[in-house]
Design an enzyme around this catalytic site. Structure first.
Site, short mmCIF file in Angstrom:
data_model
loop_
_atom_site.label_atom_id
_atom_site.label_comp_id
_atom_site.label_asym_id
_atom_site.label_seq_id
_atom_site.Cartn_x
_atom_site.Cartn_y
_atom_site.Cartn_z
N SER A 59 -1.43 1.35 -4.05
CA SER A 59 -0.78 0.06 -3.78
C SER A 59 -0.86 -0.92 -4.94
CB SER A 59 -1.33 -0.58 -2.49
OG SER A 59 -1.04 0.25 -1.37
N GLU A 106 -2.48 13.85 -1.84
CA GLU A 106 -1.41 14.45 -1.04
C GLU A 106 -1.39 15.96 -1.20
OE1 GLU A 106 1.65 11.86 -2.54
OE2 GLU A 106 0.66 10.20 -1.49
N ASN A 138 3.71 7.94 -10.83
CA ASN A 138 3.82 9.19 -10.06
C ASN A 138 5.00 9.00 -9.12
OD1 ASN A 138 3.62 11.37 -8.39
ND2 ASN A 138 1.62 10.81 -7.51
N LYS A 143 6.33 11.05 -7.24
CA LYS A 143 6.23 11.89 -6.02
C LYS A 143 7.59 12.57 -5.78
CE LYS A 143 2.47 8.98 -4.50
NZ LYS A 143 1.70 8.38 -3.41
N GLY A 163 0.08 3.85 -0.62
CA GLY A 163 1.31 3.57 0.13
C GLY A 163 1.12 2.66 1.32
N HIS A 196 -4.12 15.43 -6.64
CA HIS A 196 -3.71 14.23 -5.89
C HIS A 196 -4.06 14.43 -4.42
CE1 HIS A 196 -1.25 11.15 -4.05
NE2 HIS A 196 -1.22 10.56 -5.23
N GLU A 255 -8.23 7.06 -6.54
CA GLU A 255 -7.22 6.63 -5.57
C GLU A 255 -7.80 6.74 -4.16
OE1 GLU A 255 -3.02 7.13 -7.48
OE2 GLU A 255 -3.48 8.88 -6.27
P1 13P Z 1 1.24 3.89 -4.18
O1 13P Z 1 1.24 3.13 -5.47
O2 13P Z 1 2.61 4.06 -3.58
O3 13P Z 1 0.23 3.36 -3.20
O4 13P Z 1 0.78 5.40 -4.53
C1 13P Z 1 -0.36 5.59 -5.29
C2 13P Z 1 -0.42 7.02 -5.67
O5 13P Z 1 -0.66 7.88 -4.84
C3 13P Z 1 -0.18 7.36 -7.07
O6 13P Z 1 -0.53 8.67 -7.34
#
Ligand code: 13P
Length: 247
Positions: free
Chosen positions: A209, A97, A10, A12, A171, A95, A165
């Site tokens: 992560s 976010e 992803n 982002k 992150g 997601h 997640e």
């Molecule tokens: P990270 O791998 O940067 O922690 O992000 C995970 C994520 O949100 C994947 O959709």
């Protein structure tokens, strides 16, 4: 037998056109050397050009979101049908976010997953608790509620992926223990049995992560069938390192 693992990136809101195409080409060149399925989900504006860069490598193309409607007056949104038209196989929906930044409810995510099905895409439906929910001992309740609320009935191993997640692990460099992941994934598999007749074959990804250094431990956990990777998906070496550490 466990389903074939999926390692999905992803991206982002990262990488410009040239960088995304270069990353796609680097992954395409290595796809045959890994046993797992690879997928990348670039920003919507670059889905088309990344798809061209991937060519016929076998690396699957995905998007990060879609609208529930097939067309209409929805300024700035993208229909699942449009993503399918560009060659997408997958679309991430729900997601954390998007749940946080755009107020997406389970009902919204459910409608987007239905749109994916309608368009012939496989939704990667995301669930996961916040740190406060975990501290309150509510992880399994929260995740179960999201699965029941977000996942349409009747999807199968070929038409559904779920990503667990934990919001606090995204992150941050922090991850749950392997035991914690095992507990949540087993619970998701059990609840999914009431929603899908094919729960055993639905891939359950862990996200949050994931990096080459922790991938072998996390990907070996029971009921973990791959990863949804954010930061570490932006470098070919890291992403492929995760793929190579996955059974
Ligand atoms: P990270 O791998 O940067 O922690 O992000 C995970 C994520 O949100 C994947 O959709």
């Amino acid at each position: 037998m466990a389903p074939r693992a999926l390692i999905a990136g992803n991206w982002k809101m990262n990488l410009d056109r040239a960088a995304g195409e270069a990353l796609a080409k680097a992954l395409a060149a290595e796809a045959a050397a890994v046993s797992v399925e690879l997928a990348v989900c670039p920003p919507a504006v670059y889905v088309a050009s990344v798809g061209v860069a991937l060519g016929s490598s076998g690396v699957a193309l995905g998007a990060q979101d879609c609208h529930a409607a097939a067309s209409g007056a929805h300024t700035g949104d993208t229909a699942a049908e449009m993503l399918a038209d560009l060659g997408c196989t997958y679309v991430i929906v729900g997601h954390s976010e998007r749940r946080a930044d755009h107020g997406e409810s389970d009902a919204t995510v459910h409608a987007k997953a239905e749109a994916a099905r309608r368009a012939g895409l496989v939704p990667i439906i995301c669930v996961g608790e916040t740190e406060a929910e975990r501290d309150a001992g509510r992880t399994l309740d929260v995740v179960e509620g999201q699965v029941r609320g977000s996942v349409p009935q009747g999807l199968t191993g070929a038409t559904l992926v779920i990503a667990y997640e934990p919001v606090w692990a995204i992150g941050t460099g922090r991850t749950p223990t392997a035991d914690d992941v095992a507990t949540v994934h087993a619970h998701i598999r059990k609840v999914l049995g009431e929603v899908s007749g094919d729960a055993a074959n639905v891939r359950l990804l862990y996200g949050g992560s994931v990096k080459p250094a922790n991938a072998a431990e996390l990907m070996a956990v029971a009921n973990v069938n791959g990863a949804l990777v954010g930061g570490a998906s932006l470098k070919a070496g890291d992403f492929l390192g995760i793929a190579k550490a996955t059974p």
